[in-house]
Design a protein around this motif. Structure first.
Motif, PDB file in Angstrom:
ATOM      1  N   THR A 150       1.233  -1.417  -0.047  1.00  0.00           N
ATOM      2  CA  THR A 150       0.038  -0.213   0.047  1.00  0.00           C
ATOM      3  C   THR A 150       1.098   1.351  -0.129  1.00  0.00           C
ATOM      4  O   THR A 150       1.243   1.315   0.370  1.00  0.00           O
ATOM      5  N   GLU A 151       0.126   1.775  -0.908  1.00  0.00           N
ATOM      6  CA  GLU A 151       1.205   3.064  -0.902  1.00  0.00           C
ATOM      7  C   GLU A 151       0.535   4.706  -0.208  1.00  0.00           C
ATOM      8  O   GLU A 151      -1.292   4.649  -1.263  1.00  0.00           O
ATOM      9  N   ALA A 152       0.893   5.560   0.343  1.00  0.00           N
ATOM     10  CA  ALA A 152      -0.163   6.661   0.519  1.00  0.00           C
ATOM     11  C   ALA A 152       0.337   7.643   0.040  1.00  0.00           C
ATOM     12  O   ALA A 152       1.247   8.214  -0.064  1.00  0.00           O
ATOM     13  N   LYS A 153      -1.069   8.699  -0.514  1.00  0.00           N
ATOM     14  CA  LYS A 153      -0.821   9.711  -1.197  1.00  0.00           C
ATOM     15  C   LYS A 153      -1.642  10.907  -0.458  1.00  0.00           C
ATOM     16  O   LYS A 153      -3.223  10.185  -0.445  1.00  0.00           O
ATOM     17  N   GLY A 154      -1.343  12.080  -0.520  1.00  0.00           N
ATOM     18  CA  GLY A 154      -2.061  13.171   0.079  1.00  0.00           C
ATOM     19  C   GLY A 154      -2.393  14.723  -0.484  1.00  0.00           C
ATOM     20  O   GLY A 154      -0.556  14.916  -1.232  1.00  0.00           O
ATOM     21  N   THR A 155      -2.527  15.410  -0.779  1.00  0.00           N
ATOM     22  CA  THR A 155      -2.638  16.502  -1.397  1.00  0.00           C
ATOM     23  C   THR A 155      -4.185  17.811  -1.200  1.00  0.00           C
ATOM     24  O   THR A 155      -4.981  17.291  -0.616  1.00  0.00           O
ATOM     25  N   ARG A 156      -3.088  18.922  -0.897  1.00  0.00           N
ATOM     26  CA  ARG A 156      -3.825  19.646  -0.071  1.00  0.00           C
ATOM     27  C   ARG A 156      -4.454  20.860  -1.032  1.00  0.00           C
ATOM     28  O   ARG A 156      -5.011  21.677  -0.793  1.00  0.00           O
ATOM     29  N   SER A 157      -4.144  20.970  -2.723  1.00  0.00           N
ATOM     30  CA  SER A 157      -4.101  22.411  -3.281  1.00  0.00           C
ATOM     31  C   SER A 157      -4.691  21.642  -4.933  1.00  0.00           C
ATOM     32  O   SER A 157      -4.361  22.574  -5.168  1.00  0.00           O
ATOM     33  N   SER A 165      -3.891  12.094 -11.430  1.00  0.00           N
ATOM     34  CA  SER A 165      -2.891  10.817 -11.872  1.00  0.00           C
ATOM     35  C   SER A 165      -1.746  10.964 -10.898  1.00  0.00           C
ATOM     36  O   SER A 165      -0.952   9.651 -11.675  1.00  0.00           O
ATOM     37  N   VAL A 166      -1.898  11.695 -10.046  1.00  0.00           N
ATOM     38  CA  VAL A 166      -1.174  11.593  -9.173  1.00  0.00           C
ATOM     39  C   VAL A 166      -0.543   9.705  -8.012  1.00  0.00           C
ATOM     40  O   VAL A 166       0.142   9.477  -8.168  1.00  0.00           O
ATOM     41  N   VAL A 167      -2.368   9.892  -7.876  1.00  0.00           N
ATOM     42  CA  VAL A 167      -2.681   8.510  -7.560  1.00  0.00           C
ATOM     43  C   VAL A 167      -2.324   7.411  -7.813  1.00  0.00           C
ATOM     44  O   VAL A 167      -1.843   6.041  -7.582  1.00  0.00           O
ATOM     45  N   GLU A 168      -2.780   7.028  -9.769  1.00  0.00           N
ATOM     46  CA  GLU A 168      -2.451   6.073 -10.518  1.00  0.00           C
ATOM     47  C   GLU A 168      -0.519   6.092 -10.727  1.00  0.00           C
ATOM     48  O   GLU A 168      -0.225   4.936 -10.477  1.00  0.00           O
ATOM     49  N   ALA A 169      -0.032   7.273 -10.744  1.00  0.00           N
ATOM     50  CA  ALA A 169       1.415   7.273 -10.934  1.00  0.00           C
ATOM     51  C   ALA A 169       2.112   6.194  -9.694  1.00  0.00           C
ATOM     52  O   ALA A 169       2.895   5.571 -10.139  1.00  0.00           O
ATOM     53  N   GLY A 170       1.573   6.628  -8.282  1.00  0.00           N
ATOM     54  CA  GLY A 170       2.088   5.927  -7.192  1.00  0.00           C
ATOM     55  C   GLY A 170       1.817   4.411  -7.064  1.00  0.00           C
ATOM     56  O   GLY A 170       2.848   3.504  -6.645  1.00  0.00           O
ATOM     57  N   TYR A 171       0.921   4.098  -7.718  1.00  0.00           N
ATOM     58  CA  TYR A 171      -0.028   2.455  -7.655  1.00  0.00           C
ATOM     59  C   TYR A 171       1.305   1.317  -8.425  1.00  0.00           C
ATOM     60  O   TYR A 171       1.808   0.804  -8.760  1.00  0.00           O
ATOM     61  N   LEU A 172       1.393   2.211 -10.007  1.00  0.00           N
ATOM     62  CA  LEU A 172       1.984   1.883 -11.446  1.00  0.00           C
ATOM     63  C   LEU A 172       3.273   2.128 -10.570  1.00  0.00           C
ATOM     64  O   LEU A 172       4.169   0.806 -11.296  1.00  0.00           O
ATOM     65  N   GLY A 173       3.605   2.952  -9.825  1.00  0.00           N
ATOM     66  CA  GLY A 173       5.670   3.469  -9.970  1.00  0.00           C
ATOM     67  C   GLY A 173       6.261   3.140  -8.666  1.00  0.00           C
ATOM     68  O   GLY A 173       7.837   2.022  -8.383  1.00  0.00           O
ATOM     69  N   GLN A 174       5.214   2.203  -8.010  1.00  0.00           N
ATOM     70  CA  GLN A 174       5.972   2.346  -6.554  1.00  0.00           C
ATOM     71  C   GLN A 174       5.212   0.687  -5.664  1.00  0.00           C
ATOM     72  O   GLN A 174       5.588   0.059  -5.084  1.00  0.00           O
ATOM     73  N   VAL A 175       3.869   0.577  -6.266  1.00  0.00           N
ATOM     74  CA  VAL A 175       2.737  -1.369  -5.788  1.00  0.00           C
ATOM     75  C   VAL A 175       3.341  -2.107  -7.056  1.00  0.00           C
ATOM     76  O   VAL A 175       3.868  -3.070  -6.290  1.00  0.00           O
ATOM     77  N   GLU A 176       3.205  -1.677  -8.059  1.00  0.00           N
ATOM     78  CA  GLU A 176       3.469  -3.220  -8.977  1.00  0.00           C
ATOM     79  C   GLU A 176       4.157  -3.717  -9.509  1.00  0.00           C
ATOM     80  O   GLU A 176       3.968  -4.643  -9.470  1.00  0.00           O
ATOM     81  N   PRO A 177       5.262  -3.174  -9.170  1.00  0.00           N
ATOM     82  CA  PRO A 177       6.050  -3.536  -9.658  1.00  0.00           C
ATOM     83  C   PRO A 177       7.031  -4.812  -9.197  1.00  0.00           C
ATOM     84  O   PRO A 177       7.413  -5.277  -9.224  1.00  0.00           O
TER      85      PRO A 177
END
Length: 384
Positions: A150-157, A165-177
């Motif tokens: 599991t990767e956690a992402k957050g934004t306030r802005s 798109s940031v969440v998707e990149a987190g999954y594809l780049g940090q989880v799926e591999p």
């Protein structure tokens, strides 16, 4: 009004599946559309997620109070919806990053346990260092679903589409591999990137990207990997309760020594926390005053269910137990007990997590506190 009583709702408004037919990968959707939580549940989740390595319980208490103070003044105590108020907009950049990251980590933890995952720890603690490429934040596990990254992402802005798109990149780049491969001594069959969209000041949202595979009835759980996640989960949990030097034992895989503890009753169960007495004399401090100790010195602190602590300590009673033998066969705390804690004084007494860890609040008053010690030879707790 400062957030204290209101149970908050946080919807999952977008869940995106990513097909993966690699060997050893078995998709698993969260199967929920929202989460709900009390202030203490979020404070406790954020505090336990903020520590990658061992710290003294007193420092955890200070940080827990800091996290509580930081969050509760920027969330109202009236609306059913969780949102960060505009009052948080004036943070300096470095404070804003800490604030958003802390909330996002806590929300991701609460989302995963709501989805049925009972044990977790930081990726580095479970897998070790040296994994190639970018890595996720956490490893979660359950008896039913197995092991997930599991990767956690957050934004306030950011806007919602941009953040997705940031969440998707987190999954594809940090989880799926890392799915379906041996990482350290475990294999994860699926994973998630959980994004906390906090930009709206009236209604925050959760965006999820997760593993999908072709339908399959073959969902065998790797009990060896499950056992490793449980060991690290309780190494962290017991270090939060007992102290850093004791938690280190569980990283190694066996117990040599346990401090004297304070046992108390709550919600029909017995709980353990680090005692305030002078251990070398097995006596109370000269300045010890019970009401002041509970109310002032430890406004937020951690405890663990005694029955679960006994199982964990018994599992690692000797050096011969250092090799993981599979999962610990621990039953998570029943949901009705967790719900009862929510209802105690409007959720101000404490919050209980499925693995048996609890965070106690400023309104908590223990029943029948007694000093106890762990007998390594007998594998039992006894009164001092």
């Amino acid at each position: 009004m400062t957030w204290a009583h209101k149970t908050k709702q946080l919807p999952i408004t977008l869940a995106t599946d990513h097909m993966n037919n690699a060997e050893g990968v078995v998709g698993q959707a969260l199967g929920i559309t929202s989460i709900d939580f009390t202030a203490l549940e979020l404070f406790g989740a954020a505090a336990r997620c903020s520590h990658m390595h061992f710290v003294d319980p007193l420092l955890v208490t200070s940080e827990s109070q800091m996290i509580a103070a930081l969050i509760q003044h920027h969330v109202d105590d009236m609306s059913d919806e969780f949102a960060v108020l505009s009052s948080a907009n004036d943070f300096k950049d470095y404070v804003k990053s800490f604030f958003v990251g802390t909330v996002a980590a806590g929300v991701s933890y609460l989302t995963m346990i709501k989805g049925g995952y009972h044990w977790s720890d930081h990726f580095e603690n479970v897998v070790g260092v040296g994994t190639k490429g970018r890595t996720p934040d956490f490893v979660f596990a359950s008896v039913e679903a197995g092991v997930a990254l599991t990767e956690a992402k957050g934004t306030r802005s950011s806007g919602k589409n941009s953040f997705d798109s940031v969440v998707e990149a987190g999954y594809l780049g940090q989880v799926e591999p890392h799915l379906g491969k041996s990482i350290g001594a475990i294999e994860a069959s699926h994973g998630f990137c959980i994004g906390s969209w906090l930009t709206s000041t009236t209604k925050a949202e959760i965006l999820v990207h997760q593993t999908e595979t072709e339908p399959s009835d073959d969902k065998k759980v790797d009990h060896y990997s499950l056992g490793l996640v449980q060991r690290q989960n309780y190494a962290t949990a017991l270090s939060l309760v007992f102290g850093s030097s004791y938690g280190t034992q569980f990283r190694r895989g066996f117990v040599e020594r346990v401090p004297l503890l304070l046992r108390f009753q709550w919600q029909g169960r017995h709980w353990l926390t680090r005692s305030p007495h002078r251990e070398e004399f097995r006596s109370w401090p000269d300045d010890y005053d019970e009401p002041r100790w509970w109310y002032d010195r430890y406004q937020l602190y951690f405890a663990i269910d005694q029955g679960i602590a006994k199982k964990v300590l018994s599992y690692f009673r000797s050096s011969q137990a250092s090799a993981v033998r599979g999962d610990m066969e621990i039953d998570p705390i029943p949901q009705d007990v967790i719900d009862q804690a929510r209802g105690s004084r409007g959720g101000l007494e404490g919050a209980i997590f499925p693995d048996g860890l609890a965070v106690m609040g400023a309104q908590f008053r223990p029943e029948n506190p007694r000093l106890v010690r762990w007998d390594l030879e007998e594998g039992q707790f006894s009164f001092v």
